[in-house]
Motif scaffolding. Structure first.
Motif, mmCIF file in Angstrom:
data_model
loop_
_atom_site.group_PDB
_atom_site.id
_atom_site.type_symbol
_atom_site.label_atom_id
_atom_site.label_comp_id
_atom_site.label_asym_id
_atom_site.label_seq_id
_atom_site.Cartn_x
_atom_site.Cartn_y
_atom_site.Cartn_z
ATOM 1 N N LEU A 15 48.613 59.485 55.577
ATOM 2 C CA LEU A 15 48.437 58.665 56.767
ATOM 3 C C LEU A 15 48.101 57.220 56.370
ATOM 4 C CD1 LEU A 15 48.101 58.326 59.834
ATOM 5 C CD2 LEU A 15 45.754 59.134 59.578
ATOM 6 N N ALA A 16 47.229 57.044 55.403
ATOM 7 C CA ALA A 16 46.889 55.696 54.956
ATOM 8 C C ALA A 16 48.113 54.980 54.381
ATOM 9 C CB ALA A 16 45.763 55.766 53.917
ATOM 10 N N MET A 17 48.924 55.685 53.630
ATOM 11 C CA MET A 17 50.138 55.078 53.065
ATOM 12 C C MET A 17 51.113 54.707 54.177
ATOM 13 S SD MET A 17 50.659 57.588 49.775
ATOM 14 C CE MET A 17 52.218 56.814 49.360
ATOM 15 N N ASP A 18 51.295 55.588 55.175
ATOM 16 C CA ASP A 18 52.223 55.286 56.280
ATOM 17 C C ASP A 18 51.743 54.086 57.093
ATOM 18 O OD1 ASP A 18 53.776 57.382 55.479
ATOM 19 O OD2 ASP A 18 52.976 58.808 56.962
ATOM 20 N N LEU A 19 50.446 54.018 57.345
ATOM 21 C CA LEU A 19 49.929 52.872 58.102
ATOM 22 C C LEU A 19 50.079 51.578 57.301
ATOM 23 C CD1 LEU A 19 46.705 54.396 59.722
ATOM 24 C CD2 LEU A 19 48.860 53.816 60.843
ATOM 25 N N GLY A 20 49.933 51.669 55.968
ATOM 26 C CA GLY A 20 50.152 50.474 55.146
ATOM 27 C C GLY A 20 51.585 49.987 55.214
ATOM 28 N N LEU A 21 52.541 50.901 55.162
ATOM 29 C CA LEU A 21 53.961 50.523 55.291
ATOM 30 C C LEU A 21 54.251 49.978 56.672
ATOM 31 C CD1 LEU A 21 55.625 53.560 53.450
ATOM 32 C CD2 LEU A 21 55.355 51.215 52.604
ATOM 33 N N ALA A 22 53.636 50.604 57.692
ATOM 34 C CA ALA A 22 53.866 50.107 59.057
ATOM 35 C C ALA A 22 53.326 48.696 59.225
ATOM 36 C CB ALA A 22 53.227 51.052 60.062
ATOM 37 N N LYS A 23 52.194 48.412 58.589
ATOM 38 C CA LYS A 23 51.635 47.076 58.656
ATOM 39 C C LYS A 23 52.572 46.047 58.033
ATOM 40 C CE LYS A 23 47.561 44.436 57.207
ATOM 41 N NZ LYS A 23 46.261 44.481 56.492
ATOM 42 N N GLU A 24 53.218 46.413 56.913
ATOM 43 C CA GLU A 24 54.150 45.488 56.254
ATOM 44 C C GLU A 24 55.381 45.246 57.107
ATOM 45 O OE1 GLU A 24 55.000 47.106 52.462
ATOM 46 O OE2 GLU A 24 52.960 46.809 51.653
ATOM 47 N N LYS A 25 55.850 46.278 57.838
ATOM 48 C CA LYS A 25 57.065 46.145 58.645
ATOM 49 C C LYS A 25 56.808 45.630 60.052
ATOM 50 C CE LYS A 25 59.781 49.698 56.303
ATOM 51 N NZ LYS A 25 60.905 48.809 55.953
ATOM 52 N N LEU A 26 55.530 45.384 60.376
ATOM 53 C CA LEU A 26 55.201 45.020 61.747
ATOM 54 C C LEU A 26 55.899 43.732 62.187
ATOM 55 C CD1 LEU A 26 53.535 45.766 64.246
ATOM 56 C CD2 LEU A 26 51.634 44.450 63.292
ATOM 57 N N THR A 27 55.960 42.747 61.296
ATOM 58 C CA THR A 27 56.601 41.468 61.648
ATOM 59 C C THR A 27 58.100 41.487 61.406
ATOM 60 O OG1 THR A 27 56.077 40.644 59.433
ATOM 61 C CG2 THR A 27 54.478 40.174 61.192
ATOM 62 N N GLU A 28 58.561 42.217 60.391
ATOM 63 C CA GLU A 28 59.990 42.236 60.061
ATOM 64 C C GLU A 28 60.765 43.175 60.979
ATOM 65 O OE1 GLU A 28 60.292 43.322 56.007
ATOM 66 O OE2 GLU A 28 59.170 41.584 55.252
ATOM 67 N N ASP A 29 60.259 44.398 61.213
ATOM 68 C CA ASP A 29 60.989 45.392 62.008
ATOM 69 C C ASP A 29 59.989 46.111 62.911
ATOM 70 O OD1 ASP A 29 62.681 47.257 63.062
ATOM 71 O OD2 ASP A 29 63.376 48.073 61.134
ATOM 72 N N PRO A 30 59.660 45.525 64.086
ATOM 73 C CA PRO A 30 58.648 46.117 64.958
ATOM 74 C C PRO A 30 58.995 47.538 65.398
ATOM 75 C CG PRO A 30 59.118 43.867 65.606
ATOM 76 C CD PRO A 30 60.160 44.233 64.598
ATOM 77 N N GLN A 31 60.295 47.821 65.625
ATOM 78 C CA GLN A 31 60.663 49.167 66.088
ATOM 79 C C GLN A 31 60.399 50.215 65.007
ATOM 80 O OE1 GLN A 31 64.694 48.999 67.434
ATOM 81 N NE2 GLN A 31 64.188 47.824 69.300
ATOM 82 N N ALA A 32 60.756 49.907 63.758
ATOM 83 C CA ALA A 32 60.481 50.831 62.650
ATOM 84 C C ALA A 32 58.980 51.018 62.465
ATOM 85 C CB ALA A 32 61.122 50.322 61.359
ATOM 86 N N ALA A 33 58.224 49.919 62.614
ATOM 87 C CA ALA A 33 56.775 50.021 62.491
ATOM 88 C C ALA A 33 56.201 50.895 63.593
ATOM 89 C CB ALA A 33 56.166 48.629 62.538
ATOM 90 N N ALA A 34 56.760 50.777 64.810
ATOM 91 C CA ALA A 34 56.284 51.602 65.919
ATOM 92 C C ALA A 34 56.556 53.083 65.642
ATOM 93 C CB ALA A 34 56.946 51.168 67.218
ATOM 94 N N ARG A 35 57.757 53.391 65.101
ATOM 95 C CA ARG A 35 58.053 54.786 64.774
ATOM 96 C C ARG A 35 57.091 55.324 63.707
ATOM 97 N NH1 ARG A 35 63.386 52.814 64.948
ATOM 98 N NH2 ARG A 35 63.414 52.714 62.659
ATOM 99 N N MET A 36 56.790 54.496 62.731
ATOM 100 C CA MET A 36 55.871 54.938 61.680
ATOM 101 C C MET A 36 54.466 55.140 62.235
ATOM 102 S SD MET A 36 57.188 52.598 58.497
ATOM 103 C CE MET A 36 56.168 53.452 57.308
#
Length: 449
Positions: free
Chosen positions: A278-299
């Motif tokens: 979960l911590a790893m997924d949230l870290g990846l989602a944080k990185e993609k939040l500005t570049e790909d909001p939809q992918a970050a939302a799915r994560m």
């Protein structure tokens, strides 16, 4: 009749005969007893008891009397200690004799505990040992009983066999004794001899009855010897109880260690691994939040599902340690909750006037829980029942199912571990599970409030 039974012993009971045990057991126990090895062993025990008892009694009385008389000087103390040491040796001899002739296997008493070095420490330990004094008491009590049992046993044994074999040797009287047979009565005017065929037959019949009764008389006499050996030469009840408590403490420690290992394994392989992911997924989602909001939302959505799963695993783990419903509402509600998770319908009946202490309540809960898990995994049952009630100072619970049966605590680690856990608190587990079913497992625990 004497000749018939003599031949029977050579054919059925003789050493090395083929099928001896199988054919001998076709006779009733009353007819078989005079020829059984147990009877002869017990009779030999009575015969040896008198000379051994004389030696033990003479040595004990002599040494103890000498020691008591010398107590006015320092010499009396070591003499008394020596007397007690001799009695411990006699006790070892008697346990070996009982084991060999009576089949009575009595454990050796607790060893002598000597605190310190030197002869004085040994003498003090010997004089303070309750085991030594009990074995001295045995040497004093055994002697008069050995005299009585020797007289009674030998009298019945010799009389029975002598009368039973009378038809074979009564001819000695008319040939060498100048009379017709055994003199039954005699005075200046009349003499009655057992010399005609009817009297000889009746004599043999009486001998047969005495011979058949003698093994049971001998068995009754040796039962007293068994009590003496078991009560005075074995370990004391207090020492036995201490050993049991030490063993139970070891079981409790091992069970607690196993539970801690299970909790650690469940945390490491379950909730901890999920939280790391979960911590790893949230870290990846944080990185993609500005570049790909939809992918970050799915994560983030997937992470939310992982959080729910981790929470459920933590709840299950906490329930496995000690369920909150058991603490709050007692066995009835807790067992109903366990039954609802079983793969087969379970009827729960709890009839308790009050709640036992938490330790006993927890053991009862986990016992039923594990038994219901066994039903789900192995029983192939279509229904099960759980009954819990109190009888005097005992808490009883019974789990039954209509499955295939075949459960055996001796060949299953789960039931064996459960029996060991119950034994640690003076509980009992009884398994009744014939092949084909049904299975009925009853647990009995001490009631403590």
């Amino acid at each position: 009749m004497a000749t018939h039974y003599g031949q029977g012993y050579g054919e059925w009971g003789g050493p090395g005969s083929q099928g001896a045990g199988e054919r001998a057991h076709r006779l009733p126990a009353a007819l078989r007893a005079p020829f059984e090895g147990r009877t002869w062993g017990e009779f030999c025990y009575l015969l040896l008891g008198l000379p051994i008892g004389i030696v033990m009694f003479a040595c004990s009385v002599t040494l103890v009397s000498a020691g008591a008389g010398l107590l006015v000087t320092f010499l009396g103390i070591p003499v008394l200690a020596g007397a007690l040491a001799a009695c411990r040796g006699f006790g070892a001899l008697e346990r070996a004799r009982a084991r060999g002739l009576l089949g009575l296997d009595v454990a050796a008493p607790e060893p002598l505990v000597v605190k310190g070095d030197g002869p004085m420490a040994w003498i003090g330990a010997m004089l303070k040992s309750g085991t030594s004094w009990r074995q001295l008491l045995y040497t004093l009590v055994q002697f008069p009983w050995a005299v009585f049992s020797f007289i009674v046993g030998v009298a019945f044994w010799t009389t029975g066999w002598a009368l039973l074999s009378y038809p074979l040797w009564f001819w000695v009287f008319p040939m060498f004794g100048g009379q017709g047979g055994i003199q039954l009565y005699g005075d200046d005017m009349h003499r009655v001899y057992l010399d005609n065929p009817l009297e000889i037959s009746v004599t043999a019949l009486v001998g047969l009855l005495i011979t058949l009764a003698t093994p049971w008389i001998v068995r009754g006499l040796t039962s007293v010897d068994r009590l003496l050996v078991y009560g005075l030469l074995g370990p004391s009840r207090l020492a036995t109880r201490v050993v049991e408590l030490e063993s139970d403490r070891g079981v409790v420690v091992d069970t607690a260690a196993a539970d801690l290992r299970r909790i650690e394994r469940d945390l490491h392989d379950g909730a901890q691994a999920r939280l790391v992911n979960l911590a790893m997924d949230l870290g990846l989602a944080k990185e993609k939040l500005t570049e790909d909001p939809q992918a970050a939302a799915r994560m983030v959505d997937e992470a939310h599902g992982e959080v729910k799963t981790a929470l459920q695993e933590l709840r299950d783990l906490a329930r496995g340690i000690h369920p909150a419903v058991l603490t709050d509402r007692g066995l009835d509600a807790a067992l109903s909750s366990v039954a609802s998770r079983c793969t087969v319908p379970v009827q729960v009946e709890v009839d308790l006037p009050a709640r036992p202490v938490p330790a006993i309540e927890g053991i009862a809960y986990f016992t039923v829980s594990e038994l219901l898990q066994n039903i789900s995994k192995h029983a192939r049952a279509s229904r099960a029942t759980v009954d819990v009630w109190r009888v005097e100072n005992r808490l009883l619970l019974q789990v039954t199912d209509n499955g295939i049966g075949g459960a055996d605590a001796a060949h299953g680690s789960g039931l064996a571990g459960l029996a060991a856990r119950l034994d640690a608190v003076d509980g009992v587990l009884v398994v009744d599970s014939p092949p084909g079913g049904p299975t009925r497992i009853t647990a009995e625990l001490p009631w403590r409030t």
